[in-house]
Design a protein around this motif. Structure first.
Motif, PDB file in Angstrom:
ATOM      1  N   SER A 129      25.375  39.291  44.287  1.00  0.00           N
ATOM      2  CA  SER A 129      26.581  39.436  45.100  1.00  0.00           C
ATOM      3  C   SER A 129      26.263  39.237  46.572  1.00  0.00           C
ATOM      4  O   SER A 129      25.259  39.754  47.078  1.00  0.00           O
ATOM      5  CB  SER A 129      27.203  40.825  44.917  1.00  0.00           C
ATOM      6  OG  SER A 129      27.673  41.006  43.595  1.00  0.00           O
ATOM      7  N   VAL A 131      28.037  39.985  50.277  1.00  0.00           N
ATOM      8  CA  VAL A 131      29.084  40.737  50.974  1.00  0.00           C
ATOM      9  C   VAL A 131      29.072  40.256  52.420  1.00  0.00           C
ATOM     10  O   VAL A 131      28.072  40.420  53.130  1.00  0.00           O
ATOM     11  CB  VAL A 131      28.834  42.255  50.926  1.00  0.00           C
ATOM     12  CG1 VAL A 131      29.932  42.991  51.671  1.00  0.00           C
ATOM     13  CG2 VAL A 131      28.726  42.749  49.492  1.00  0.00           C
ATOM     14  N   ARG A 163      32.129  31.113  46.980  1.00  0.00           N
ATOM     15  CA  ARG A 163      32.523  31.779  45.733  1.00  0.00           C
ATOM     16  C   ARG A 163      32.789  30.746  44.642  1.00  0.00           C
ATOM     17  O   ARG A 163      32.328  30.890  43.503  1.00  0.00           O
ATOM     18  CB  ARG A 163      33.772  32.628  45.977  1.00  0.00           C
ATOM     19  CG  ARG A 163      34.248  33.411  44.775  1.00  0.00           C
ATOM     20  CD  ARG A 163      35.544  34.138  45.090  1.00  0.00           C
ATOM     21  NE  ARG A 163      35.431  34.905  46.322  1.00  0.00           N
ATOM     22  CZ  ARG A 163      36.098  34.635  47.445  1.00  0.00           C
ATOM     23  NH1 ARG A 163      36.929  33.596  47.488  1.00  0.00           N
ATOM     24  NH2 ARG A 163      35.948  35.374  48.511  1.00  0.00           N
ATOM     25  N   THR A 172      28.915  36.615  42.890  1.00  0.00           N
ATOM     26  CA  THR A 172      30.199  36.913  43.520  1.00  0.00           C
ATOM     27  C   THR A 172      30.061  36.880  45.039  1.00  0.00           C
ATOM     28  O   THR A 172      28.974  37.067  45.583  1.00  0.00           O
ATOM     29  CB  THR A 172      30.726  38.295  43.091  1.00  0.00           C
ATOM     30  OG1 THR A 172      29.857  39.318  43.623  1.00  0.00           O
ATOM     31  CG2 THR A 172      30.783  38.418  41.586  1.00  0.00           C
ATOM     32  N   THR A 174      32.218  38.562  48.341  1.00  0.00           N
ATOM     33  CA  THR A 174      33.302  39.431  48.817  1.00  0.00           C
ATOM     34  C   THR A 174      33.346  39.397  50.335  1.00  0.00           C
ATOM     35  O   THR A 174      32.342  39.662  51.003  1.00  0.00           O
ATOM     36  CB  THR A 174      33.092  40.876  48.347  1.00  0.00           C
ATOM     37  OG1 THR A 174      33.090  40.922  46.910  1.00  0.00           O
ATOM     38  CG2 THR A 174      34.188  41.791  48.874  1.00  0.00           C
ATOM     39  N   MET A 207      32.912  45.056  46.413  1.00  0.00           N
ATOM     40  CA  MET A 207      31.952  44.102  45.862  1.00  0.00           C
ATOM     41  C   MET A 207      31.699  44.366  44.397  1.00  0.00           C
ATOM     42  O   MET A 207      31.713  43.446  43.564  1.00  0.00           O
ATOM     43  CB  MET A 207      30.649  44.185  46.658  1.00  0.00           C
ATOM     44  CG  MET A 207      29.511  43.318  46.155  1.00  0.00           C
ATOM     45  SD  MET A 207      28.486  44.125  44.888  1.00  0.00           S
ATOM     46  CE  MET A 207      27.783  45.488  45.812  1.00  0.00           C
ATOM     47  N   GLU A 211      36.014  41.982  43.945  1.00  0.00           N
ATOM     48  CA  GLU A 211      37.127  41.547  44.794  1.00  0.00           C
ATOM     49  C   GLU A 211      36.707  40.392  45.689  1.00  0.00           C
ATOM     50  O   GLU A 211      35.582  40.344  46.176  1.00  0.00           O
ATOM     51  CB  GLU A 211      37.628  42.716  45.642  1.00  0.00           C
ATOM     52  CG  GLU A 211      38.261  43.828  44.832  1.00  0.00           C
ATOM     53  CD  GLU A 211      38.860  44.920  45.695  1.00  0.00           C
ATOM     54  OE1 GLU A 211      39.038  44.699  46.911  1.00  0.00           O
ATOM     55  OE2 GLU A 211      39.128  46.004  45.151  1.00  0.00           O
ATOM     56  N   TRP A 212      37.628  39.475  45.925  1.00  0.00           N
ATOM     57  CA  TRP A 212      37.341  38.316  46.773  1.00  0.00           C
ATOM     58  C   TRP A 212      37.403  38.693  48.249  1.00  0.00           C
ATOM     59  O   TRP A 212      36.542  38.291  49.029  1.00  0.00           O
ATOM     60  CB  TRP A 212      38.338  37.194  46.478  1.00  0.00           C
ATOM     61  CG  TRP A 212      38.138  36.577  45.129  1.00  0.00           C
ATOM     62  CD1 TRP A 212      37.311  37.029  44.126  1.00  0.00           C
ATOM     63  CD2 TRP A 212      38.775  35.400  44.624  1.00  0.00           C
ATOM     64  NE1 TRP A 212      37.397  36.212  43.036  1.00  0.00           N
ATOM     65  CE2 TRP A 212      38.284  35.194  43.307  1.00  0.00           C
ATOM     66  CE3 TRP A 212      39.699  34.512  45.154  1.00  0.00           C
ATOM     67  CZ2 TRP A 212      38.705  34.125  42.524  1.00  0.00           C
ATOM     68  CZ3 TRP A 212      40.120  33.438  44.375  1.00  0.00           C
ATOM     69  CH2 TRP A 212      39.620  33.248  43.073  1.00  0.00           C
ATOM     70  N   THR A 213      38.431  39.423  48.614  1.00  0.00           N
ATOM     71  CA  THR A 213      38.543  39.939  49.974  1.00  0.00           C
ATOM     72  C   THR A 213      38.966  41.394  49.906  1.00  0.00           C
ATOM     73  O   THR A 213      39.599  41.821  48.933  1.00  0.00           O
ATOM     74  CB  THR A 213      39.572  39.165  50.829  1.00  0.00           C
ATOM     75  OG1 THR A 213      40.865  39.278  50.230  1.00  0.00           O
ATOM     76  CG2 THR A 213      39.187  37.701  50.960  1.00  0.00           C
ATOM     77  N   CYS A 214      38.622  42.140  50.963  1.00  0.00           N
ATOM     78  CA  CYS A 214      38.970  43.555  51.000  1.00  0.00           C
ATOM     79  C   CYS A 214      39.272  43.959  52.426  1.00  0.00           C
ATOM     80  O   CYS A 214      38.448  43.740  53.331  1.00  0.00           O
ATOM     81  CB  CYS A 214      37.812  44.399  50.456  1.00  0.00           C
ATOM     82  SG  CYS A 214      38.038  46.187  50.678  1.00  0.00           S
TER      83      CYS A 214
END
Length: 251
Positions: A129, A131, A163, A172, A174, A207, A211-214
């Protein structure tokens, strides 16, 4: 949205750039608190690395540093691209392009450099992942952040493209939209500021969920809502802040 989930923090090997203060330090502390196996603290000066981490000399604008870090952190499963630069300069009215170039080099090319170097590392692990710590300035042109806002917007688009390219490797990405946080970078900002640990906790949870964006805090959520309701009015309000100091002082 993909159902691919991110890497659980417990037992993970985590790389954090800009790890010695602010949000980066908060990510280090939160990763350790959640049971990460190893936390690699990416810092320009290893002597400043937080306690409990494995120091890694890392300037994200340096190809050599980033490539060496990818070798040193060859078991990494989570990479937090946190290192950032805000010069406080204007964009069109700046004296030259140096500040805008520097912000783009750290905030966009630094993230791209790290992603390119560490994607093969995460792919070898079979999952991983990224971030990316961004800003409200990434989702709307923020006039008082001349070169910073465009650089964060570029990094937001980078996250989406990365992504799409990396998902097939179980990786992933995020992107965190961060509002006002109690850090040195936001020392000039008035009003309520979020605790960096809350940002880190929220970001790692997003993450893990894949989720793609937060939107990590109240200001980020409210800013997106205002932007959605009336984007022109929202951008105008940000433009007015460019001259707020001059209006207060009468200069």
């Amino acid at each position: 949205m993909s159902v691919l989930r991110g890497v659980p923090v417990a037992g993970a090997n985590v790389v954090v750039t800009g790890a010695n203060r602010g949000i980066g330090l908060a990510f280090v502390q939160e990763a350790l608190a959640q049971g990460a196996a190893t936390v690699y603290a990416g810092v320009r000066d290893p002597a400043t690395a937080p306690e409990g981490t494995t120091p890694v000399r890392l300037d994200v604008t340096s190809d050599a540093d980033v490539e060496a870090a990818a070798r040193t952190c060859g078991n990494a499963t989570i990479v937090v691209n946190n290192a950032g630069l805000f010069t406080g300069n204007r964009l069109v009215e700046a004296g030259d392009l140096d500040a805008a170039r520097a912000e783009m080099e750290v905030n966009y090319f630094g993230v791209l450099r790290m992603t390119r170097a560490f994607a093969p590392v995460l792919a070898r692990a079979g999952h991983g992942s990224f971030v990316n710590v961004l800003s409200v300035a990434a989702i709307a042109p923020t006039a008082f952040m001349g070169g910073y806002s465009p650089s964060k917007a570029a990094a937001l688009n980078l996250g989406g493209i990365a992504r799409a390219e990396l998902e097939r490797y179980g990786i992933t990405v995020t992107s965190l939209i961060v509002g006002s946080v109690d850090t040195r970078m936001a020392a000039h900002v008035e009003g309520t500021k979020e605790n960096p640990r809350e940002i880190a906790r929220t970001g790692l949870a997003a993450m893990t969920r894949g989720e793609w964006t937060c939107d990590t805090d109240t200001l980020a959520v409210e800013s997106r809502a205002r932007l959605a309701r009336d984007p022109v009015r929202y951008e105008k309000s940000l433009g007015k802040l460019l001259y707020a100091a001059e209006l207060r002082t009468g200069k």
